[in-house]
Write a protein that holds these residues in place. Sequence first.
Motif, mmCIF file in Angstrom:
data_model
loop_
_atom_site.group_PDB
_atom_site.id
_atom_site.type_symbol
_atom_site.label_atom_id
_atom_site.label_comp_id
_atom_site.label_asym_id
_atom_site.label_seq_id
_atom_site.Cartn_x
_atom_site.Cartn_y
_atom_site.Cartn_z
ATOM 1 N N PHE A 2 53.936 32.614 29.505
ATOM 2 C CA PHE A 2 52.490 32.789 29.583
ATOM 3 C C PHE A 2 52.076 33.247 30.971
ATOM 4 O O PHE A 2 52.606 32.761 31.968
ATOM 5 N N THR A 3 51.103 34.124 31.009
ATOM 6 C CA THR A 3 50.507 34.513 32.278
ATOM 7 C C THR A 3 49.519 33.434 32.706
ATOM 8 O O THR A 3 49.504 33.019 33.859
ATOM 9 N N TYR A 4 48.682 32.980 31.752
ATOM 10 C CA TYR A 4 47.762 31.879 32.017
ATOM 11 C C TYR A 4 47.242 31.323 30.704
ATOM 12 O O TYR A 4 47.357 31.941 29.652
ATOM 13 N N ILE A 5 46.664 30.131 30.797
ATOM 14 C CA ILE A 5 46.022 29.454 29.663
ATOM 15 C C ILE A 5 44.637 29.037 30.129
ATOM 16 O O ILE A 5 44.467 28.580 31.265
ATOM 17 N N ARG A 30 43.874 22.894 42.535
ATOM 18 C CA ARG A 30 42.849 23.926 42.316
ATOM 19 C C ARG A 30 42.925 24.900 43.477
ATOM 20 O O ARG A 30 42.876 24.529 44.636
ATOM 21 N N ARG A 31 43.031 26.186 43.134
ATOM 22 C CA ARG A 31 43.112 27.222 44.171
ATOM 23 C C ARG A 31 41.949 28.190 44.141
ATOM 24 O O ARG A 31 41.708 28.891 45.120
ATOM 25 N N GLU A 32 41.259 28.259 43.013
ATOM 26 C CA GLU A 32 40.133 29.183 42.911
ATOM 27 C C GLU A 32 38.994 28.511 42.163
ATOM 28 O O GLU A 32 39.224 27.691 41.275
ATOM 29 N N VAL A 33 37.769 28.876 42.528
ATOM 30 C CA VAL A 33 36.594 28.368 41.825
ATOM 31 C C VAL A 33 35.425 29.325 42.057
ATOM 32 O O VAL A 33 35.305 29.914 43.131
ATOM 33 N N ALA A 41 47.123 25.930 40.055
ATOM 34 C CA ALA A 41 48.484 26.438 40.193
ATOM 35 C C ALA A 41 49.393 25.346 40.735
ATOM 36 O O ALA A 41 48.944 24.471 41.483
ATOM 37 N N GLY A 42 50.656 25.435 40.354
ATOM 38 C CA GLY A 42 51.672 24.547 40.905
ATOM 39 C C GLY A 42 52.105 25.042 42.267
ATOM 40 O O GLY A 42 51.806 26.170 42.657
ATOM 41 N N TRP A 51 43.372 27.602 33.709
ATOM 42 C CA TRP A 51 41.968 27.793 34.059
ATOM 43 C C TRP A 51 41.080 26.950 33.168
ATOM 44 O O TRP A 51 41.342 26.819 31.968
ATOM 45 N N ILE A 52 40.036 26.391 33.769
ATOM 46 C CA ILE A 52 38.959 25.779 32.995
ATOM 47 C C ILE A 52 37.768 26.700 33.180
ATOM 48 O O ILE A 52 37.504 27.181 34.283
ATOM 49 N N ASN A 53 37.076 27.006 32.107
ATOM 50 C CA ASN A 53 36.007 27.989 32.229
ATOM 51 C C ASN A 53 34.933 27.835 31.164
ATOM 52 O O ASN A 53 35.166 27.307 30.074
#
Length: 127
Positions: A2-5, A30-33, A41-42, A51-53
């Motif tokens: 997976f690229t992302y979830i 958390r690295r971005e917001v 990211a780990g 991502w939560i969105n």
Amino acid sequence: MFTYITVGINDLSRAIPFYDAVLGTLGIERREVDDNEAGYAGADDSRCRFWINHPFDGRPATVGNGSMPAFEAETRAAVDAFHAAALAHGGTDEGAPGIRHFHPNFYACYVRDPDGNKLSALCERPE
């Protein structure tokens, strides 16, 4: 694989403290917001993979029946900490930490975030 979830949320200001605490127990940060989302990211990841969105279509987020991101834990203690952090930050229990019948080393817990999304942490290493 997976690229992302992504996981849909309705209140970012409520979701961020939950996910910071819960994912932090597994070394995920958390690295971005921005106003609509937060990315995690780990330590070894060069990009955010979880991502939560707020949903892109602007409608309320709903829970996917049968959907469940499962996060790898290095130790059984990390699974325990994930579960405890979830409950302490507005989550609900969906299965306390323990060995599951599928495999003798499948030590997992199940929780729901404040929006009702189901999450799991699991360690497949022997104790």
